[in-house]
Scaffold this motif. Structure first.
Motif, PDB file in Angstrom:
ATOM      1  N   ASP A  29     -19.077 -29.231  -7.976  1.00  0.00           N
ATOM      2  CA  ASP A  29     -17.552 -29.724  -8.131  1.00  0.00           C
ATOM      3  C   ASP A  29     -16.995 -30.185  -6.953  1.00  0.00           C
ATOM      4  O   ASP A  29     -17.419 -30.374  -5.815  1.00  0.00           O
ATOM      5  CB  ASP A  29     -16.832 -28.301  -8.674  1.00  0.00           C
ATOM      6  N   LEU A  30     -15.604 -30.711  -7.137  1.00  0.00           N
ATOM      7  CA  LEU A  30     -14.886 -31.287  -6.245  1.00  0.00           C
ATOM      8  C   LEU A  30     -14.713 -30.605  -4.890  1.00  0.00           C
ATOM      9  O   LEU A  30     -14.970 -31.210  -3.720  1.00  0.00           O
ATOM     10  CB  LEU A  30     -13.531 -31.888  -6.594  1.00  0.00           C
ATOM     11  N   ARG A  33     -18.035 -30.804  -2.875  1.00  0.00           N
ATOM     12  CA  ARG A  33     -18.457 -31.977  -2.354  1.00  0.00           C
ATOM     13  C   ARG A  33     -17.648 -32.587  -1.300  1.00  0.00           C
ATOM     14  O   ARG A  33     -17.957 -33.337  -0.456  1.00  0.00           O
ATOM     15  CB  ARG A  33     -18.177 -32.832  -3.724  1.00  0.00           C
ATOM     16  N   GLY A  87      -6.927 -32.946  -6.261  1.00  0.00           N
ATOM     17  CA  GLY A  87      -7.853 -32.972  -7.618  1.00  0.00           C
ATOM     18  C   GLY A  87      -7.658 -31.398  -8.304  1.00  0.00           C
ATOM     19  O   GLY A  87      -7.691 -31.634  -9.404  1.00  0.00           O
ATOM     20  N   TYR A  88      -7.356 -30.540  -7.337  1.00  0.00           N
ATOM     21  CA  TYR A  88      -7.151 -29.235  -8.243  1.00  0.00           C
ATOM     22  C   TYR A  88      -5.742 -29.213  -9.033  1.00  0.00           C
ATOM     23  O   TYR A  88      -5.709 -28.795  -9.989  1.00  0.00           O
ATOM     24  CB  TYR A  88      -6.862 -28.281  -7.089  1.00  0.00           C
ATOM     25  N   THR A  90      -4.418 -31.703 -10.412  1.00  0.00           N
ATOM     26  CA  THR A  90      -4.544 -32.740 -11.608  1.00  0.00           C
ATOM     27  C   THR A  90      -5.394 -32.233 -12.617  1.00  0.00           C
ATOM     28  O   THR A  90      -5.494 -32.743 -13.658  1.00  0.00           O
ATOM     29  CB  THR A  90      -5.192 -34.009 -11.244  1.00  0.00           C
ATOM     30  N   GLY A  91      -6.181 -30.836 -12.301  1.00  0.00           N
ATOM     31  CA  GLY A  91      -6.880 -30.108 -13.508  1.00  0.00           C
ATOM     32  C   GLY A  91      -8.664 -30.238 -13.320  1.00  0.00           C
ATOM     33  O   GLY A  91      -8.994 -30.278 -14.248  1.00  0.00           O
ATOM     34  N   THR A  92      -9.055 -30.808 -12.216  1.00  0.00           N
ATOM     35  CA  THR A  92     -10.236 -30.980 -12.165  1.00  0.00           C
ATOM     36  C   THR A  92     -11.000 -29.608 -12.013  1.00  0.00           C
ATOM     37  O   THR A  92     -10.529 -28.786 -11.553  1.00  0.00           O
ATOM     38  CB  THR A  92     -10.991 -31.597 -10.544  1.00  0.00           C
ATOM     39  N   LYS A  93     -12.092 -29.441 -13.268  1.00  0.00           N
ATOM     40  CA  LYS A  93     -12.664 -28.235 -13.277  1.00  0.00           C
ATOM     41  C   LYS A  93     -13.415 -27.853 -12.170  1.00  0.00           C
ATOM     42  O   LYS A  93     -14.082 -28.457 -11.362  1.00  0.00           O
ATOM     43  CB  LYS A  93     -13.343 -28.353 -14.484  1.00  0.00           C
ATOM     44  N   LEU A  94     -13.326 -26.407 -11.781  1.00  0.00           N
ATOM     45  CA  LEU A  94     -14.012 -25.848 -10.683  1.00  0.00           C
ATOM     46  C   LEU A  94     -15.521 -25.633 -11.368  1.00  0.00           C
ATOM     47  O   LEU A  94     -15.707 -25.401 -12.367  1.00  0.00           O
ATOM     48  CB  LEU A  94     -13.560 -24.480 -10.252  1.00  0.00           C
ATOM     49  N   TRP A  95     -16.444 -25.335 -10.313  1.00  0.00           N
ATOM     50  CA  TRP A  95     -17.903 -24.887 -11.016  1.00  0.00           C
ATOM     51  C   TRP A  95     -17.683 -23.681 -11.807  1.00  0.00           C
ATOM     52  O   TRP A  95     -16.947 -22.677 -11.036  1.00  0.00           O
ATOM     53  CB  TRP A  95     -18.636 -24.960  -9.556  1.00  0.00           C
TER      54      TRP A  95
END
Length: 136
Positions: A29-30, A33, A87-88, A90-95
């Motif tokens: 996940d972001l 990374r 990223g968090y 904007t809704g980027t999914k976590l692992w």
């Protein structure tokens, strides 16, 4: 002797940059990374600049290399934090294996407001002793 030092610095720097690239490809996940690219990439760039400074052996090149290293050292963590935070938000999914999400209870996705947790604490009123001074 300088050639060996330069070679070691350049190879170690390249190895860290390759490690950062592998981290981007392999990590799930972001946030993880961003951690890989910030730490390994910045260290790889710093080692490379050290190799460049020793190779040329000129004070102006060394001063520029030191300035670049300081710039990377100061800006890479801040940039990674801002990118990860964006990223968090904007809704980027976590692992799926993420154990703890510390922002979940503090972030309101409707208003996009992030509470620090200090809003809940009220400042304490100083207590006074009989002589008019506060307790210490």
């Amino acid at each position: 002797m300088i050639e060996i030092l330069v070679s070691v610095l350049l190879l170690v720097g390249a190895a860290f940059m390759v490690l950062a690239a592998i981290g981007v490809l392999r990590l799930p996940d972001l946030p993880t990374r961003m951690h890989a690219t910030t730490k390994a990439g910045a260290l790889g760039a710093m080692m490379t600049m050290g190799g460049v400074a020793f190779y040329f052996g000129d004070s102006t090149v060394a001063a520029r290399a030191v300035a670049i290293v300081i710039f990377i050292f100061l800006t890479a963590p801040i940039a990674a934090h801002v990118i990860g935070r964006a990223g968090y938000f904007t809704g980027t999914k976590l692992w799926a294996g993420t154990i703890k999400d510390e922002l979940q209870e503090r972030y309101d996705p409707v208003t996009h407001k992030l509470n620090s947790g200090l809003e809940e604490l009220k400042p304490e009123q100083p207590t006074r002793t009989g002589k008019g001074t506060s307790n210490q």
